[in-house]
Design a protein around this motif. Structure first.
Motif, short mmCIF file in Angstrom:
data_model
loop_
_atom_site.label_atom_id
_atom_site.label_comp_id
_atom_site.label_asym_id
_atom_site.label_seq_id
_atom_site.Cartn_x
_atom_site.Cartn_y
_atom_site.Cartn_z
N ASN A 39 45.90 58.92 42.44
CA ASN A 39 46.25 58.31 41.55
C ASN A 39 46.65 57.25 41.63
N ALA A 40 46.53 56.51 42.30
CA ALA A 40 47.60 55.13 42.51
C ALA A 40 46.07 53.88 41.83
N VAL A 41 47.45 53.51 41.19
CA VAL A 41 47.00 51.81 39.87
C VAL A 41 47.18 50.94 40.66
N LEU A 42 45.85 49.81 41.33
CA LEU A 42 45.60 48.49 42.00
C LEU A 42 45.48 47.92 41.43
N TYR A 43 46.07 46.53 41.55
CA TYR A 43 45.88 44.98 41.23
C TYR A 43 45.24 44.38 41.31
N ALA A 44 44.71 43.39 41.15
CA ALA A 44 44.10 42.02 42.06
C ALA A 44 45.13 41.64 41.59
N LEU A 45 44.94 39.95 43.39
CA LEU A 45 46.10 39.42 43.44
C LEU A 45 46.42 38.58 42.68
N PRO A 46 47.76 37.70 42.86
CA PRO A 46 49.04 37.19 42.23
C PRO A 46 47.15 35.68 41.67
N PRO A 47 47.06 35.28 40.41
CA PRO A 47 46.31 34.20 40.12
C PRO A 47 47.57 33.09 40.67
N ALA A 48 46.55 31.84 40.87
CA ALA A 48 47.42 30.69 41.26
C ALA A 48 48.07 30.11 40.07
N PRO A 49 49.58 28.98 39.95
CA PRO A 49 49.70 28.40 38.95
C PRO A 49 49.35 28.38 38.16
N THR A 50 49.32 28.24 36.70
CA THR A 50 48.74 27.56 35.71
C THR A 50 49.76 26.21 35.74
N GLY A 51 50.88 25.68 35.80
CA GLY A 51 51.51 24.59 35.70
C GLY A 51 52.22 25.00 34.38
N LYS A 52 52.26 25.87 33.84
CA LYS A 52 52.46 26.05 32.46
C LYS A 52 53.75 26.57 32.53
N ARG A 53 54.87 26.35 31.37
CA ARG A 53 55.90 26.67 31.42
C ARG A 53 56.31 28.52 31.77
N GLY A 54 57.02 29.18 31.82
CA GLY A 54 57.76 30.73 32.34
C GLY A 54 57.06 31.18 34.11
N HIS A 55 57.85 31.87 34.90
CA HIS A 55 57.48 32.18 35.81
C HIS A 55 55.88 31.98 36.10
N PRO A 56 55.46 32.09 36.94
CA PRO A 56 54.09 32.47 37.23
C PRO A 56 53.45 33.63 37.36
N ALA A 57 52.59 34.44 37.01
CA ALA A 57 52.61 35.94 37.15
C ALA A 57 52.66 36.45 39.17
N TRP A 58 52.82 38.10 38.84
CA TRP A 58 53.40 38.63 39.97
C TRP A 58 52.13 39.44 40.54
N LYS A 59 51.38 39.75 39.49
CA LYS A 59 49.88 40.44 40.05
C LYS A 59 48.60 39.91 39.14
N GLY A 60 47.45 40.07 39.31
CA GLY A 60 46.13 39.87 38.92
C GLY A 60 46.20 40.88 37.64
N GLU A 61 44.62 41.08 37.18
CA GLU A 61 44.30 41.89 36.41
C GLU A 61 44.40 43.23 37.14
N LYS A 62 44.01 44.86 36.19
CA LYS A 62 44.15 46.04 36.88
C LYS A 62 43.17 45.99 36.75
N LEU A 63 43.25 47.28 38.35
CA LEU A 63 41.64 47.28 38.52
C LEU A 63 41.32 48.54 38.59
N GLY A 64 42.64 49.15 38.22
CA GLY A 64 42.02 50.89 38.12
C GLY A 64 42.72 51.52 39.35
N THR A 65 41.94 52.97 39.27
CA THR A 65 42.56 53.55 40.93
C THR A 65 40.74 53.74 41.41
N CYS A 66 41.09 54.19 43.30
CA CYS A 66 40.30 54.18 43.62
C CYS A 66 38.83 54.85 43.44
N THR A 67 38.48 55.34 42.63
CA THR A 67 37.76 56.20 41.55
C THR A 67 36.63 54.98 41.25
#
Length: 335
Positions: free
Chosen positions: A120-148
């Motif tokens: 039931n572990a939920v995995l996420y994609a690697l964080p995307p490259a900084p966009t240069g916009k204001r705010g903290h860069p994303a720590w994780k990418g999009e949700k990939l789901g479980t192993c299934t």
């Protein structure tokens, strides 16, 4: 390095550290036993006189339930001791799914961790490259789901892997991602394994912080984890770790590690002084009906060691009998 724990049954009401807790060898559905539980860290090695990998137990810690220190935390502390003792070496820690958790988020630079991924572990994609916009860069990418979910979209390939002394062909898929729930921002490699005749999406999923190792290496590394189960069994039955009967704290904390270290010393002694070919021939001569015996067992090592000790002690006694004026300490020196 392999990490695991085992329960030593104790029933005394005043024995230190005795609790009802998980027992992997318990019969029934509850899986509980009463006794002392030790977290064990061992080194996985290969020796020329055995066809399987061997676990040499070297570090131990008594687990006290409800004390605030969980088994993963205790194992992480022991692994940290080895990492500091051998900073020039790369250490690979392997454990079963029960040892996953936040304790492994901060590993020393020379240490990796490999375990079985929860279904039931939920995995996420690697964080995307900084966009240069204001705010903290994303720590994780999009949700990939479980192993299934990953298994339905992953790219599979066939490869040969060596597990438990045999080589077979399996289908594998590898994904670089984040296991946010346990390892947070640390990049991991997820390996999905499916047998060639399997109809399930996948048969086993592994996760590792070692992002440079090949799929075949990670699978073989996790398969070698099973050697600790055989080591625990040998230590309890043959060495006598399961027969200790102590009550006070220091005695409880010392007796089991001392007995299990005896198994490590025995294997090291046999590797330096044993003759596997001669001992195997002698074992076949004693039991000619056992035609399937092709390698030395821990029991054979014990027999060889005891005979060597008897020979040395007998030689010391004969020397003392021939030289009565010689100090009595010569027996212990010869031994």
């Amino acid at each position: 390095m392999v990490v695991d724990d085992t329960l030593f049954h104790r029933y005394g009401t005043k024995t230190h550290g005795v609790f009802w807790q998980h027992d992997g060898s318990a019969k029934g559905h509850d899986g509980l036993g009463r006794g002392n539980c030790f977290v064990v860290v061992g080194l996985i090695v290969t020796v020329p006189f055995l066809t399987r990998a061997v676990c040499l137990p070297i570090l131990f810690r008594l687990h006290i339930p409800k004390s605030g220190v969980s088994k993963p935390d205790a194992a992480r502390a022991l692994v940290g001791l080895l990492a500091r003792a051998f900073p020039e070496r790369t250490l690979h820690a392997v454990a079963d799914a029960a040892y996953r958790g936040p304790a492994w988020r901060t590993l020393p630079g020379n240490t990796t961790f490999t375990t079985r991924l929860a279904t039931n572990a939920v995995l996420y994609a690697l964080p995307p490259a900084p966009t240069g916009k204001r705010g903290h860069p994303a720590w994780k990418g999009e949700k990939l789901g479980t192993c299934t979910d990953l298994a339905t979209t992953a790219t599979w390939r066939s490869t040969n892997v060596t597990r438990y002394g045999t080589t077979s062909t399996v289908k594998v898929a590898m994904i670089s991602c984040l296991w946010w729930g346990s390892l947070h921002r640390r990049q991991v490699t997820v390996v999905l394994v499916r047998e060639t005749d399997s109809t399930r999406p996948y048969d086993i999923a592994l996760v590792s912080t070692d992002t440079t190792a090949s799929v075949e290496t990670l699978i073989a590394r996790y398969a070698d984890r099973w050697s600790v189960e055989q080591t625990i069994k040998d230590a309890k039955i043959l060495i006598g770790a399961g027969d200790t009967a102590n009550r006070l704290r220091l005695a409880v904390e010392r007796s089991v590690p001392f007995a299990m270290l005896g198994l490590t010393i025995l294997i090291l002694w046999y590797a330096a002084h044993g003759t596997a070919e001669a001992d195997l021939a002698a074992a076949r001569a004693r039991a000619p009906w056992n035609r399937k015996k092709t390698h030395i067992s821990i029991d054979d090592m014990l027999i060889t060691f005891r005979r060597a000790r008897i020979t040395v002690i007998s030689a010391g006694q004969n020397t003392l009998d021939q030289n009565p004026a010689r100090p009595s300490t010569s027996i212990s020196t010869a031994a």
